[in-house]
Design a protein around this motif. Structure first.
Motif, PDB file in Angstrom:
ATOM      1  N   ALA A 165       0.766  -1.187  -0.072  1.00  0.00           N
ATOM      2  CA  ALA A 165      -0.075  -0.035   0.074  1.00  0.00           C
ATOM      3  C   ALA A 165       0.744   1.196   0.047  1.00  0.00           C
ATOM      4  O   ALA A 165       0.339   2.141  -0.621  1.00  0.00           O
ATOM      5  CB  ALA A 165      -0.960   0.113   1.212  1.00  0.00           C
ATOM      6  N   ALA A 166       2.096   1.372   0.670  1.00  0.00           N
ATOM      7  CA  ALA A 166       2.939   2.433   0.681  1.00  0.00           C
ATOM      8  C   ALA A 166       3.795   2.559  -0.467  1.00  0.00           C
ATOM      9  O   ALA A 166       4.356   3.596  -0.768  1.00  0.00           O
ATOM     10  CB  ALA A 166       3.766   2.312   1.942  1.00  0.00           C
ATOM     11  N   ALA A 167       3.735   1.744  -1.476  1.00  0.00           N
ATOM     12  CA  ALA A 167       4.601   1.678  -2.697  1.00  0.00           C
ATOM     13  C   ALA A 167       4.515   2.922  -3.454  1.00  0.00           C
ATOM     14  O   ALA A 167       5.493   3.728  -3.535  1.00  0.00           O
ATOM     15  CB  ALA A 167       4.331   0.391  -3.472  1.00  0.00           C
ATOM     16  N   PRO A 168       3.311   3.418  -3.766  1.00  0.00           N
ATOM     17  CA  PRO A 168       3.172   4.721  -4.358  1.00  0.00           C
ATOM     18  C   PRO A 168       3.699   5.815  -3.516  1.00  0.00           C
ATOM     19  O   PRO A 168       4.284   6.775  -4.191  1.00  0.00           O
ATOM     20  CB  PRO A 168       1.612   4.872  -4.758  1.00  0.00           C
ATOM     21  N   LEU A 169       3.565   5.845  -2.198  1.00  0.00           N
ATOM     22  CA  LEU A 169       4.015   6.745  -1.553  1.00  0.00           C
ATOM     23  C   LEU A 169       5.435   6.983  -1.683  1.00  0.00           C
ATOM     24  O   LEU A 169       6.189   7.872  -1.572  1.00  0.00           O
ATOM     25  CB  LEU A 169       3.563   6.763   0.106  1.00  0.00           C
ATOM     26  N   VAL A 170       6.172   5.617  -1.312  1.00  0.00           N
ATOM     27  CA  VAL A 170       7.408   5.728  -1.194  1.00  0.00           C
ATOM     28  C   VAL A 170       8.136   6.173  -2.734  1.00  0.00           C
ATOM     29  O   VAL A 170       9.132   6.621  -2.689  1.00  0.00           O
ATOM     30  CB  VAL A 170       7.947   3.928  -1.008  1.00  0.00           C
ATOM     31  N   ASN A 171       7.586   5.472  -3.619  1.00  0.00           N
ATOM     32  CA  ASN A 171       8.270   6.030  -5.091  1.00  0.00           C
ATOM     33  C   ASN A 171       8.305   7.416  -5.354  1.00  0.00           C
ATOM     34  O   ASN A 171       9.277   7.931  -5.668  1.00  0.00           O
ATOM     35  CB  ASN A 171       7.372   5.235  -6.136  1.00  0.00           C
ATOM     36  N   ILE A 172       7.176   8.235  -4.794  1.00  0.00           N
ATOM     37  CA  ILE A 172       6.974   9.578  -4.989  1.00  0.00           C
ATOM     38  C   ILE A 172       8.060  10.207  -4.054  1.00  0.00           C
ATOM     39  O   ILE A 172       9.004  11.397  -4.387  1.00  0.00           O
ATOM     40  CB  ILE A 172       5.670  10.137  -5.041  1.00  0.00           C
ATOM     41  N   LEU A 173       8.062   9.604  -2.811  1.00  0.00           N
ATOM     42  CA  LEU A 173       9.203  10.214  -1.756  1.00  0.00           C
ATOM     43  C   LEU A 173      10.501  10.339  -2.446  1.00  0.00           C
ATOM     44  O   LEU A 173      11.319  11.269  -2.307  1.00  0.00           O
ATOM     45  CB  LEU A 173       9.043   9.593  -0.448  1.00  0.00           C
ATOM     46  N   LEU A 179     -12.493   7.880  20.267  1.00  0.00           N
ATOM     47  CA  LEU A 179     -11.298   7.500  21.112  1.00  0.00           C
ATOM     48  C   LEU A 179     -10.527   8.596  21.645  1.00  0.00           C
ATOM     49  O   LEU A 179      -9.756   8.471  22.722  1.00  0.00           O
ATOM     50  CB  LEU A 179     -10.507   6.380  20.457  1.00  0.00           C
ATOM     51  N   GLY A 180     -10.764   9.876  21.119  1.00  0.00           N
ATOM     52  CA  GLY A 180     -10.194  11.069  21.735  1.00  0.00           C
ATOM     53  C   GLY A 180      -9.091  11.673  20.785  1.00  0.00           C
ATOM     54  O   GLY A 180      -8.432  12.419  21.130  1.00  0.00           O
ATOM     55  N   ALA A 181      -9.093  11.307  19.309  1.00  0.00           N
ATOM     56  CA  ALA A 181      -8.010  11.660  18.688  1.00  0.00           C
ATOM     57  C   ALA A 181      -8.174  13.240  18.323  1.00  0.00           C
ATOM     58  O   ALA A 181      -9.691  13.537  17.838  1.00  0.00           O
ATOM     59  CB  ALA A 181      -7.977  10.931  17.416  1.00  0.00           C
ATOM     60  N   PRO A 182      -7.526  14.236  18.651  1.00  0.00           N
ATOM     61  CA  PRO A 182      -7.904  15.576  18.165  1.00  0.00           C
ATOM     62  C   PRO A 182      -7.509  16.144  16.890  1.00  0.00           C
ATOM     63  O   PRO A 182      -8.258  16.949  16.574  1.00  0.00           O
ATOM     64  CB  PRO A 182      -7.039  16.272  19.381  1.00  0.00           C
ATOM     65  N   HIS A 183      -6.850  15.460  16.355  1.00  0.00           N
ATOM     66  CA  HIS A 183      -6.249  15.780  14.825  1.00  0.00           C
ATOM     67  C   HIS A 183      -6.449  14.696  13.765  1.00  0.00           C
ATOM     68  O   HIS A 183      -5.741  13.824  13.780  1.00  0.00           O
ATOM     69  CB  HIS A 183      -4.773  16.344  14.778  1.00  0.00           C
ATOM     70  N   THR A 184      -7.638  14.925  12.953  1.00  0.00           N
ATOM     71  CA  THR A 184      -8.203  13.867  12.247  1.00  0.00           C
ATOM     72  C   THR A 184      -8.638  14.378  10.817  1.00  0.00           C
ATOM     73  O   THR A 184      -8.891  15.728  10.802  1.00  0.00           O
ATOM     74  CB  THR A 184      -9.151  12.985  12.723  1.00  0.00           C
ATOM     75  N   MET A 185      -8.513  13.613   9.890  1.00  0.00           N
ATOM     76  CA  MET A 185      -9.268  14.081   8.550  1.00  0.00           C
ATOM     77  C   MET A 185      -9.291  12.776   7.801  1.00  0.00           C
ATOM     78  O   MET A 185      -8.939  11.630   8.075  1.00  0.00           O
ATOM     79  CB  MET A 185      -8.117  15.061   7.637  1.00  0.00           C
ATOM     80  N   VAL A 186     -10.255  12.805   6.676  1.00  0.00           N
ATOM     81  CA  VAL A 186     -10.372  11.707   5.641  1.00  0.00           C
ATOM     82  C   VAL A 186      -9.623  11.883   4.462  1.00  0.00           C
ATOM     83  O   VAL A 186      -9.975  13.049   3.756  1.00  0.00           O
ATOM     84  CB  VAL A 186     -11.952  11.461   5.498  1.00  0.00           C
ATOM     85  N   ALA A 187      -8.616  11.047   4.129  1.00  0.00           N
ATOM     86  CA  ALA A 187      -7.840  11.262   3.035  1.00  0.00           C
ATOM     87  C   ALA A 187      -8.219  10.072   1.970  1.00  0.00           C
ATOM     88  O   ALA A 187      -7.391  10.204   0.821  1.00  0.00           O
ATOM     89  CB  ALA A 187      -6.328  11.152   3.435  1.00  0.00           C
ATOM     90  N   GLY A 188      -8.960   9.108   2.335  1.00  0.00           N
ATOM     91  CA  GLY A 188      -9.020   8.001   1.345  1.00  0.00           C
ATOM     92  C   GLY A 188      -8.104   6.871   1.635  1.00  0.00           C
ATOM     93  O   GLY A 188      -7.157   6.934   2.517  1.00  0.00           O
ATOM     94  N   ASN A 189      -8.236   5.843   0.651  1.00  0.00           N
ATOM     95  CA  ASN A 189      -7.332   4.603   0.943  1.00  0.00           C
ATOM     96  C   ASN A 189      -6.015   4.571  -0.342  1.00  0.00           C
ATOM     97  O   ASN A 189      -6.217   4.602  -1.342  1.00  0.00           O
ATOM     98  CB  ASN A 189      -8.363   3.277   0.730  1.00  0.00           C
ATOM     99  N   LEU A 190      -5.223   4.441   0.281  1.00  0.00           N
ATOM    100  CA  LEU A 190      -3.948   4.464  -0.545  1.00  0.00           C
ATOM    101  C   LEU A 190      -3.583   3.138  -1.383  1.00  0.00           C
ATOM    102  O   LEU A 190      -3.182   3.255  -2.582  1.00  0.00           O
ATOM    103  CB  LEU A 190      -2.518   4.478   0.498  1.00  0.00           C
ATOM    104  N   LYS A 191      -4.462   2.078  -0.912  1.00  0.00           N
ATOM    105  CA  LYS A 191      -4.347   0.760  -1.656  1.00  0.00           C
ATOM    106  C   LYS A 191      -5.056   1.019  -3.187  1.00  0.00           C
ATOM    107  O   LYS A 191      -4.397   0.323  -3.950  1.00  0.00           O
ATOM    108  CB  LYS A 191      -4.793  -0.278  -0.945  1.00  0.00           C
TER     109      LYS A 191
END
Length: 421
Positions: free
Chosen positions: A63-71, A194-206
């Motif tokens: 799942a991380a492959a597209p992210l890794v390749n762009i980084l 659960l108490g997470a203060p910093h969230t957003m919806v970004a979608g599924n990398l897969k």
């Protein structure tokens, strides 16, 4: 649960860790390697500042492959470090990225080990894939001012109920993430509860993962070995206890079935099952010539060929969903334009499954009898297979773009860390 009690329980379990590794090493010898890394001792060094990405196993790494390749392309001034928990995750990293990155095991979540990890590598940014919550690691990164982003984050209803029992331990841990980028609205809502203060919806990398360029060609070659006139059904990423059910579902049906167990250490176990049922089969590793008509099952005992199996098939079943495992990734099959069958236990991929079913790319089955009926239907209706396959491609293409959103977020945090230093 108080943080001190959590840590005490981990220390009490620590003496049994070598026994666990030895036991796993019996079936998978790779567990006997790199023990020092699991306790925070590393020889790997980098002259560049580090971006750290944690990918537990195979699914997270892919799942991380597209992210890794762009980084790698956009931030050559940084060294990418991938950490894993399983040998199969580490092997997948080697297969996908070679020596372009550094890779080590993430240490166990005891203070002395995670502190060594953070002090040794001094990451500028930590990217945690999906839902890996190790509270001493989170605390160590926070104390050493390492921003942590929980990316592609998902949280099933079942997991959320478990985390609720840990109370403030979870709330305090989640509060230390700079951002939690959830896969869906439902995932984000559970993190907030659960108490997470910093969230957003970004979608599924897969959805952004693309098949290797050679997959179609290799799939055609494999299909020729299977026999171009046979209907080919792939049961992908099957889990323990599911293979007997799948064999019941396909009994005496006119097709060739490829069974691909999720975990390589189970290849021999599934082979013994096939032998016990007197089912004519062949292992993929032994397949060199065109199959004879009597072969009913191919045991997919290879790594990194799932896209090739899909390319060589007419339709697919996604494992981990007939029994209560939560389902495996259907997105790869969709990206290859294959009709998808999936069981009712899909909480690990609830949003993706819902979308695939609504788009006409996938059909959910209730049980073994229903699975058999759907397989028979797809055997008898090539036009329906074609329609579902086209819907799968459309569904996959319409869901991309998460990588771009993630890269924008990562760029903001890297800029802030560069400015602070």
């Amino acid at each position: 649960m108080p943080h001190a009690l959590y840590t005490l329980l981990l220390y009490l379990a620590l003496p049994f860790v070598p026994l666990k590794l030895l036991w796993r090493g019996i079936k998978q010898p790779e567990y006997l390697q790199h023990w020092a890394e699991r306790f925070g001792f590393y020889s790997t060094q980098s002259r560049k500042p580090i971006i750290w990405i944690h990918c537990v196993s195979v699914g997270e790494t892919r799942a991380a492959a597209p992210l890794v390749n762009i980084l790698l392309t956009q931030y050559p001034q940084y060294q990418l470090l991938l950490t894993h928990t399983t040998p199969t995750g580490r092997a997948t990293s080697e297969q996908l990225f070679g020596d372009h990155i550094l890779r080590v095991y993430l240490p166990y979540d005891v203070p002395f080990a995670v502190n060594r990890f953070v002090k040794h590598f001094k990451p500028k940014l930590g990217l945690i894939m999906e839902t890996e919550l190790w509270f001493n690691l989170i605390d160590a990164c926070d104390r050493h001012q390492v921003p942590q982003l929980l990316l592609n984050a998902r949280l099933s209803e079942k997991s959320a109920k478990g985390y609720v029992q840990l109370g403030r331990l979870v709330q305090n841990g989640l509060s230390k993430f700079a951002l939690i980028a959830a896969q869906s609205n439902e995932d984000e809502a559970r993190f907030k509860l659960l108490g997470a203060p910093h969230t957003m919806v970004a979608g599924n990398l897969k959805f952004d993962v693309t098949a290797p360029a050679e997959s179609e060609v290799l799939g055609q070659q494999l299909r020729a070995l299977f026999g171009n006139t046979r209907t080919v059904f792939v049961a992908a990423s099957t889990r323990e206890g599911e293979e007997p059910l799948i064999l019941d579902a396909i009994a005496n049906l006119p097709l060739l079935t490829v069974i691909v167990p999720r975990h390589p250490q189970r290849f021999d176990e599934v082979e013994q099952l096939l032998k016990s049922r007197h089912i004519p089969y062949i292992r993929r590793s032994q397949l060199t010539t065109t199959l004879t008509e009597d072969i009913q099952v191919v045991l997919g005992d290879s790594m990194g060929e799932l896209y090739t199996y899909y390319a060589a098939s007419d339709f697919a079943f996604i494992g981990g969903s007939l029994l209560k495992y939560g389902g495996q990734n259907l997105i790869e099959a969709a990206s290859m334009g294959k009709p998808i069958l999936i069981g009712k236990y899909t909480y690990n991929f609830a949003e993706a499954t819902k979308g695939a079913v609504q788009s006409g790319a996938a059909t959910q089955v209730r049980d073994v009898d229903n699975l058999r009926a759907k397989i028979q239907f797809l055997i008898d209706n090539p036009s329906k297979r074609e329609k579902m396959g086209l819907a799968a491609l459309d569904f996959s293409k319409a869901s991309t773009g998460t990588t771009v959103r993630m890269m924008h977020l990562i760029g903001q945090y890297l800029q802030s860390t560069d400015t602070s230093t």
